[in-house]
Design a protein around this motif. Structure first.
Motif, PDB file in Angstrom:
ATOM      1  N   ALA A  34       7.873 -12.633   1.889  1.00  0.00           N
ATOM      2  CA  ALA A  34       6.716 -12.536   0.989  1.00  0.00           C
ATOM      3  C   ALA A  34       5.878 -11.296   1.322  1.00  0.00           C
ATOM      4  N   ASP A  35       5.660 -11.051   2.628  1.00  0.00           N
ATOM      5  CA  ASP A  35       4.900  -9.868   3.038  1.00  0.00           C
ATOM      6  C   ASP A  35       5.624  -8.588   2.641  1.00  0.00           C
ATOM      7  N   LEU A  36       6.945  -8.582   2.803  1.00  0.00           N
ATOM      8  CA  LEU A  36       7.730  -7.397   2.441  1.00  0.00           C
ATOM      9  C   LEU A  36       7.659  -7.133   0.937  1.00  0.00           C
ATOM     10  N   GLU A  37       7.756  -8.193   0.135  1.00  0.00           N
ATOM     11  CA  GLU A  37       7.649  -8.023  -1.317  1.00  0.00           C
ATOM     12  C   GLU A  37       6.264  -7.508  -1.711  1.00  0.00           C
ATOM     13  N   ALA A  38       5.205  -8.044  -1.057  1.00  0.00           N
ATOM     14  CA  ALA A  38       3.839  -7.581  -1.360  1.00  0.00           C
ATOM     15  C   ALA A  38       3.686  -6.111  -0.965  1.00  0.00           C
ATOM     16  N   PHE A  39       4.237  -5.732   0.185  1.00  0.00           N
ATOM     17  CA  PHE A  39       4.167  -4.341   0.622  1.00  0.00           C
ATOM     18  C   PHE A  39       4.898  -3.418  -0.350  1.00  0.00           C
ATOM     19  N   GLN A  40       6.085  -3.838  -0.781  1.00  0.00           N
ATOM     20  CA  GLN A  40       6.863  -3.024  -1.721  1.00  0.00           C
ATOM     21  C   GLN A  40       6.126  -2.880  -3.054  1.00  0.00           C
ATOM     22  N   ALA A  41       5.512  -3.984  -3.509  1.00  0.00           N
ATOM     23  CA  ALA A  41       4.769  -3.924  -4.772  1.00  0.00           C
ATOM     24  C   ALA A  41       3.568  -2.986  -4.646  1.00  0.00           C
ATOM     25  N   ALA A  42       2.820  -3.062  -3.540  1.00  0.00           N
ATOM     26  CA  ALA A  42       1.668  -2.181  -3.339  1.00  0.00           C
ATOM     27  C   ALA A  42       2.126  -0.724  -3.243  1.00  0.00           C
ATOM     28  N   ARG A  43       3.226  -0.515  -2.549  1.00  0.00           N
ATOM     29  CA  ARG A  43       3.755   0.847  -2.408  1.00  0.00           C
ATOM     30  C   ARG A  43       4.164   1.415  -3.770  1.00  0.00           C
ATOM     31  N   GLU A  44       4.825   0.585  -4.560  1.00  0.00           N
ATOM     32  CA  GLU A  44       5.259   1.030  -5.891  1.00  0.00           C
ATOM     33  C   GLU A  44       4.048   1.320  -6.790  1.00  0.00           C
TER      34      GLU A  44
END
Length: 195
Positions: A112-122
């Protein structure tokens, strides 16, 4: 008498025949002088005490006193060791289940943290790309406007820094700056000077 060849040497003179026999003989201790009758213990040192009965004598095999072999006991239930092992296996299984549950929870949280990080990065990347596109569009429009403009002094003024605050202790360029600003603002005069 002469000794035949290969015969052992004669014993020394001081050893007698009995001493020679004792070298090969096994010494057996003699039993105690006073033996109690079978089935009773020896009389205690206290006079007048009752003798203690030891039980019926066991028949001897081959002339020796032998104890009967105990018969193997049939287990009536689980042994304490098997009960402890079963409890330990249950404890280990509970620990393993708890560990696996915690591991799955940590992995789920990490995903979940990785997905949130990827979304913020994108999202950041998209915002930066949009900003870059708009900046590039503004620069292209400014270049087009400069190309269409006939006043070349306006182009020069964009390339030269006209603020005085940027250089301290530098040469006095006030007159040159004033001339550039004047030519930029008065295109008719700039054309007269350029001819």
């Amino acid at each position: 008498a002469p000794r035949p060849p290969g015969a052992p040497p004669p014993p020394p003179a001081e050893e007698s025949g009995a001493a020679m026999m004792m070298q090969d003989a096994v010494i057996v201790p003699e039993p105690p002088a006073e033996e109690a009758p079978m089935g009773f213990a020896a009389a205690p040192e206290d006079a007048g005490a009752e003798p203690i009965e030891l039980g019926a004598p066991v028949p001897a095999e081959d002339g020796m006193d032998a104890l009967p072999e105990p018969e193997p006991e049939e287990p009536t239930g689980p042994t304490p060791m098997s009960i402890w092992n079963d409890e330990w296996q249950v404890t280990l299984k509970d620990r393993k289940d708890a560990e696996n549950a915690k591991k799955a929870e940590v992995i789920e949280q990490a995903n979940a943290d990785l997905e949130a990080f990827q979304a913020a990065r994108e999202a950041k990347r998209e915002a930066r790309m949009a900003t870059n596109r708009s900046d590039e569009q503004e620069k292209l429009e400014a270049l087009e406007a400069d190309l269409e403009n006939d006043n070349s002094w306006q182009k020069v003024c964009k390339l030269v820094e006209l603020s005085q605050d940027s250089v301290e202790g530098g040469a006095d360029t006030k007159k040159m700056r004033d001339v550039m600003i004047f030519l930029k603002n008065e295109p008719s005069r700039a054309t007269v000077l350029s001819n």
